[in-house]
Design an enzyme around this catalytic site. Structure first.
Site, PDB file in Angstrom:
ATOM      1  N   CYS A 134       0.806  -1.236   0.000  1.00  0.00           N
ATOM      2  CA  CYS A 134       0.000   0.000   0.000  1.00  0.00           C
ATOM      3  C   CYS A 134       0.836   1.281   0.000  1.00  0.00           C
ATOM      4  CB  CYS A 134      -0.983  -0.004   1.176  1.00  0.00           C
ATOM      5  SG  CYS A 134      -0.361  -0.731   2.685  1.00  0.00           S
ATOM      6  N   HIS A 256      -2.108   6.389   3.961  1.00  0.00           N
ATOM      7  CA  HIS A 256      -0.651   6.412   4.146  1.00  0.00           C
ATOM      8  C   HIS A 256      -0.088   7.631   3.417  1.00  0.00           C
ATOM      9  CE1 HIS A 256      -1.149   2.474   5.674  1.00  0.00           C
ATOM     10  NE2 HIS A 256      -0.515   1.757   4.773  1.00  0.00           N
TER      11      HIS A 256
END
Ligand code: A2P
Length: 343
Positions: A134, A256
């Site tokens: 990710c 993120h």
């Protein structure tokens, strides 16, 4: 193994009860993926429970006992061990597997694809296609267009990774620790705080920052940091690019962020980088406001900002990029890969 055509496909989500699996089911619906029959699989713990989906109420099957025949597209997000064991079996039975774990990413026979960055890699598959990590995914949405224009030579990257990247246990750990520390916030300032019990991370994550995401694998680097290095090189087909990674876990639920400094074979101006990122699909350049994890949560687009020229060694570029790790960082990209397969 045949490539399915677009008409009411038989699709399975493996790990359907998890943070990413649930997002995969929602993404199939949101993007109107041509699902004819949807199957959901997880561990024996959830087998027999039902999940409400756009295709009706679906009973969760036990992966260990499920028959994969007839499945055309299989989206896996149930951990590396399950992917190692079951992805080849599903592929063997005729499915194209899009795997969100790290089990197959570095296998030379398995394409590692960021949709809108290296779509053509999908063509090389032999039944399994890997969805990148990710953090790597979010970074590459900004880096891909820059690399294509000027060829990346060096990257220094620090990640700010949310707890949902560790699945449901990451989320519950943060919520519990925020509550634990919230009972005595004075203690957080005078150092008399008590270690919370049962946390998932190397150090407490509630009201804190843990500069150690993943587990240590070699010479002080974590597996998350090595994924950033190896997967970036593979996706960009740039095996020699020099990368200095640091992966940090932050007390954020979703999204993120990555702060990066990059240098290319030639100098790149901020104006050129803004133009390249501004024209790229799936990423928005924010100039007026600084994009944060809260801004990126729950949307498909990755957000970039704070583009500025490097100071110490001129010619490069520093920037910030942030994206929903459950969407582009996982479920959205997996479904986009499936779309590329059926296109
Ligand atoms: P289950 O809910 O039955 O445990 P997360 O990382 O967000 O917790 O999600 C992990 C996903 O992987 C869940 O859907 C979980 O199912 C699934 N999973 C974990 N272990 C297994 C297993 N041994 N077999 C099949 N699915 C598993």
């Amino acid at each position: 193994m045949g490539t399915p055509t677009v008409s009411d496909l038989s699709v399975v989500v493996v790990g359907a009860t998890g943070a990413v699996g649930r997002e995969m089911v929602a993404t199939l619906d949101r993007r109107k993926f041509p699902v004819g029959r949807l199957r959901l699989m997880a561990s024996e713990r959830s087998a027999g429970t039902t999940i409400d989906t756009a295709w009706g109420e679906v009973t969760v099957e036990n992966l260990a006992e499920a028959d994969p025949s007839g499945i055309e597209i299989a989206l896996f997000s149930a951990g590396g061990a399950r992917s190692k064991e079951y992805a080849p079996r599903f592929a063997e039975a005729g499915a194209v597997v899009v795997d969100n774990s790290s089990a197959w990413r570095m296998d030379p026979k398995v394409p590692l694809v960021v949709a809108d960055v290296n779509d053509q890699a999908v063509l090389e598959h032999e039944g399994i296609i890997a969805n990148p990590n990710c953090t790597t995914m979010v970074l590459l949405m900004a880096l891909g267009p820059l690399h294509r224009a000027a060829t990346l030579t060096e990257l220094v990257a620090t990640s700010y990774q949310s707890v949902s990247g560790s699945g449901r246990r990451g989320i519950s750990t943060l919520l519990e620790e925020v509550e634990h520390f919230g009972k005595d916030t004075e203690a957080l300032c005078d150092g008399t705080w008590k270690e919370p019990a049962g946390g998932l991370y190397a150090r407490p994550i509630g009201w804190n920052v843990v500069p150690f995401a993943g587990s240590e694998v070699s010479e002080g680097y974590t597996d998350e940091e090595l994924k950033l290095v190896n997967e970036t090189r593979k996706i960009l087909a740039a095996p020699d690019v020099a990368i200095e990674p640091t992966c940090v876990r932050v007390p954020v639920l979703v999204s993120h962020g990555i702060a990066a400094s990059v240098w290319f074979e030639r100098d790149m101006s901020v104006a050129e980088a803004e133009e390249l990122i501004g024209a790229a699909p799936g990423i928005e350049l924010w100039s007026e406001k600084v994009p944060t994890p809260l801004d990126a949560a729950g949307i498909d687009e990755v957000l970039a900002g704070r583009l500025r020229p490097t100071l110490g060694r001129p010619g490069g570029l520093s920037f910030w990029v942030v994206g929903d790790n459950l969407r582009k960082g996982a479920a959205l990209n997996a479904v986009q890969i499936a779309e590329l397969v059926v296109a």
